[in-house]
Write an enzyme that holds these catalytic residues in place. Sequence first.
Site, PDB file in Angstrom:
ATOM      1  N   GLU A  84      17.831  63.592  43.219  1.00  0.00           N
ATOM      2  CA  GLU A  84      18.124  64.949  43.683  1.00  0.00           C
ATOM      3  C   GLU A  84      18.151  65.986  42.559  1.00  0.00           C
ATOM      4  O   GLU A  84      19.190  66.596  42.288  1.00  0.00           O
ATOM      5  CB  GLU A  84      19.448  64.981  44.446  1.00  0.00           C
ATOM      6  CG  GLU A  84      19.444  64.163  45.722  1.00  0.00           C
ATOM      7  CD  GLU A  84      20.685  64.398  46.575  1.00  0.00           C
ATOM      8  OE1 GLU A  84      21.504  65.278  46.227  1.00  0.00           O
ATOM      9  OE2 GLU A  84      20.831  63.704  47.595  1.00  0.00           O
ATOM     10  N   GLU A 102      19.168  57.823  51.093  1.00  0.00           N
ATOM     11  CA  GLU A 102      20.498  58.290  51.471  1.00  0.00           C
ATOM     12  C   GLU A 102      20.439  58.927  52.841  1.00  0.00           C
ATOM     13  O   GLU A 102      19.559  59.745  53.123  1.00  0.00           O
ATOM     14  CB  GLU A 102      21.070  59.308  50.475  1.00  0.00           C
ATOM     15  CG  GLU A 102      21.425  58.743  49.117  1.00  0.00           C
ATOM     16  CD  GLU A 102      22.115  59.763  48.218  1.00  0.00           C
ATOM     17  OE1 GLU A 102      22.760  60.692  48.755  1.00  0.00           O
ATOM     18  OE2 GLU A 102      22.005  59.626  46.994  1.00  0.00           O
TER      19      GLU A 102
END
Length: 497
Positions: free
Chosen positions: A223, A404
């Site tokens: 991320e 995720e």
Amino acid sequence: MSLLTRRRLLRRAALSATAAGADRAGLAGAAAAGTAASATTVAGCDGTPDPDGDADPDGALRFPPGFGWGAATSAYQIEGAAKEDGRGESVWDTFSHTPGRTRNGDTGDVAADHYHRYAQDLDLMRDLGLRSYRFSISWPRIQADGSGRPNQRGLDFYRRLVDGLHERGIAPMATLFHWDLPQALQDTGGWENRDTAERFGDYADAVFRALGDRVPVWLTVNEPKTVVQNGYLGGHHAPGRQDPAAAYLVAHHLQLAHGLAVRALRAAGVEGRIGPALNLHPCYPADETAEAAAATRLYDGYENRLYLDSIFKGAYPEDVLADLGAESRMVRGVRDGDLKIISSPVDLLAVQYYTPIYVTGQGGTVRRWPTSEAEWQQIYPEGMYDILTRVTRDYGRVPITITENGLPCPDTLATDGTVDDTARITFLRDHFAAAHRAIRDGVPLESYHVWSLLDNFEWAEGYEQRWGLVYVDYPTQRRVLKSSAHWYRDVIRRNGL
């Protein structure tokens, strides 16, 4: 960078779905405009079988044979042992120990004590039937100061972890960077300093040479967008800056670090696969105006295309570069050859999906769907389908793994020793169904990792939010399987819903 763009970026940080607190303007109107989709509508599955993901005659959804059901964690959130066996200090050690930065002053010093209890946690994974485990390697545990000879005690810990996974029939998936930058590198400029990307390439090479024979899948940078938005725009993640001029230079150096890690893997002769881990947010116009459509396009550029285009197309999106301005630090920081490095061919893409974003004509955002305990997270399973099919449509049939997806629940340990998290089961069921539909419609999705295996240190929220399939009683470090864990074990056993 113009003053207007600077203000827009700061507003975006405040409004972003990744921010801890989102702007509430327009919330009532958005709620009235949107209606929650039913699980049936979200799933969109009509029972038509195909070779990629079939529906049984009784309506059950079966995933492709060998589908990689898994769970995910990250080093700083679960390991603890912050000062043991040669581990150096990270930016999150510094940030969490700074008064007022985290809820209740919580730190990751102990977290879920996974460093000492990893064998117990491996047994939990085996008992759940996990086929894959996505974890991260702590850079300061390998190089205390972010450079130099690797710390053998740190490498030995991850070797034990990886060997334990293999012994239990679980495939390791290792992330090289999940936000715990060595503080020594931050002291010399952190990700604003191009040299940090070079140091990351060296670190990646050391890890590949030590563990590459045992890890089949590597993820480079987790991320990068969250580091940019939360660490350098909103300031509520480490290193706690609010500097739009620096933020997108940081984005470029994180992308460069990704590319250097890919090249390091190839140079080391490691046979494992490698790719980035990107949190992707489908962006939708909040209304049908041309202004909302245009604003959504630019918003999507900052949220998604900035990272996808550079990796898969070898270029940053022109609308984002124009918005930043020719004199921005990012634009001036891109050197000849950088995008060739960033677009070094990858073997897969890790997608992390949590929430959609609805963009107004003024470039702000509104909420349209119910939120979880994390107020930035709108619960919209259809967004999973939309982002997966969009990636395949726009960037080709690169293999995809979901690394995720989950939500926090107000989990409590009952007197009978159980934890009932029915809402998490509903959330996962609906998102699994959306992923199944995407597979059926041609998305090459090969695995799915629930966030998270364990309750853990949830960054600025400390221990206030529980995201795990497994309840952690922090005073005793006792582990308890939640209802969702028992349910997920059955999903894995059936290979479907």
